[in-house]
Design an enzyme around this catalytic site. Structure first.
Site, PDB file in Angstrom:
ATOM      1  N   SER A  74      26.134  64.082  11.913  1.00 41.18           N
ATOM      2  CA  SER A  74      24.931  64.912  11.988  1.00 41.18           C
ATOM      3  C   SER A  74      23.622  64.134  12.076  1.00 41.18           C
ATOM      4  O   SER A  74      22.609  64.687  12.486  1.00 41.18           O
ATOM      5  CB  SER A  74      24.876  65.878  10.797  1.00 41.18           C
ATOM      6  N   LYS A 116      20.015  64.555   5.467  1.00 40.76           N
ATOM      7  CA  LYS A 116      19.277  65.254   6.528  1.00 40.76           C
ATOM      8  C   LYS A 116      17.831  64.755   6.552  1.00 40.76           C
ATOM      9  O   LYS A 116      17.404  63.982   5.696  1.00 40.76           O
ATOM     10  CB  LYS A 116      19.279  66.774   6.285  1.00 40.76           C
TER      11      LYS A 116
END
Length: 222
Positions: A74, A116
Site C-alpha cells: 500500500s 499510511k
C-alpha cells in the site's frame, strides 16, 4: 670543617629545591606520579560504560522510539514489504499533512498495524475527483509527488468529507492498492490511534522489481 661542609650541602639542596618551585607555573602543585591502571579497574570502567549504554537504549526504545516492519504494497513506491522503520512515539509528534504514520489495530478486519500517509488533519475538508484521480484539501488541488499513480478507486467513503478536530484522513501512496480512509473499514482516524510518525528507514526490504535490497533508500522517510 666537617660541620661547614654539611651546612653547605644543606644550603645547596635548599637552593635547588627553590629553583624547582620557581620553575613550576604559579598555582600548580608538583606533579605526582600516576599509578598505572589495573586490569580490574579497566574492566570496571568498560562494564560501567556498557551498562549505561544498554539502559539508555532500553529507555529510548521504551518511551521515545520503536521499530516497525512494513507489510504489503500500500505504500509503494515510498516503502516496501520488509522495510524496517524507526517510529517516533506519538507523545513527541505534532502530526501534520504529509507525515507517514503508524496506526494501531482497532478494527478486526485490518492488520495489526497500518502504515499510511496523512492527507488532511482536523477541520479540513477533503474531496476526490475519482475520474481524474485528483485529491483536493479545502478546495486546493493537492501536490502529491509521493504517489505511485492517481487516485481512481472509491472504496465506499462519501466525499467531500470534513474531518472532526481530533481526526486525520490517511491514504497509502499506492492509491489503487491500499485500504485506507476511503474505506468504511477504516475511515477518518482519531489521533489517539496513531502510534507515531515514521522518521527513518533503517533497513530496506526487497524492491519488487529487482528482488534485492536497495541500501541507497536508507534515510529520512519523506
Amino acid at each position: 670543617m666537617a660541620e661547614e661542609n654539611k651546612e653547605l650541602t644543606r644550603e645547596q639542596e635548599g637552593a635547588l629545591e627553590a629553583e624547582r618551585e620557581d620553575a613550576a607555573p604559579a598555582g600548580q602543585e608538583p606533579e605526582e606520579e600516576k599509578e598505572p591502571e589495573t586490569l580490574e579497574g579497566m574492566i570496571y570502567c568498560w562494564a560501567q560504560a556498557l551498562i549505561t549504554a544498554v539502559v539508555s537504549v532500553v529507555l529510548l526504545f521504551t518511551f521515545a522510539v520503536r521499530l516497525i516492519g512494513v507489510s504489503g504494497p500500500s505504500m509503494q513506491d515510498t516503502l516496501y514489504t520488509g522495510d524496517r522503520l524507526l517510529v517516533l512515539n506519538a507523545a513527541y509528534c505534532d502530526f501534520k499533512a504529509g507525515d507517514v504514520v503508524v496506526i494501531n489495530d482497532y478494527n478486526a478486519e485490518l492488520s495489526d498495524t497500518l502504515v499510511k500517509r496523512i492527507i488532511a488533519v482536523g477541520g479540513q475538508t477533503v474531496d476526490i475527483d475519482f475520474s481524474t484521480g485528483t485529491v483536493y484539501v479545502d478546495g486546493q488541488e493537492l501536490d502529491e509527488p509521493y504517489i505511485k499513480e492517481p487516485t481512481y478507486t472509491t472504496d465506499g467513503t462519501v466525499f467531500p468529507l470534513t474531518l472532526a478536530e481530533d481526526e486525520v484522513l490517511v491514504m497509502g501512496d499506492n492509491r489503487n492498492h491500499s485500504t485506507d480512509s476511503r474505506s468504511p473499514k477504516l475511515g477518518p482516524v482519531k489521533r489517539g490511534y496513531l502510534q507515531g510518525k515514521a522518521v527513518f528507514l533503517l533497513m530496506p526490504g526487497r524492491t519488487p522489481d529487482t528482488d534485492k535490497s536497495d541500501w541507497s533508500r536508507v534515510g529520512v522517510v519523506r
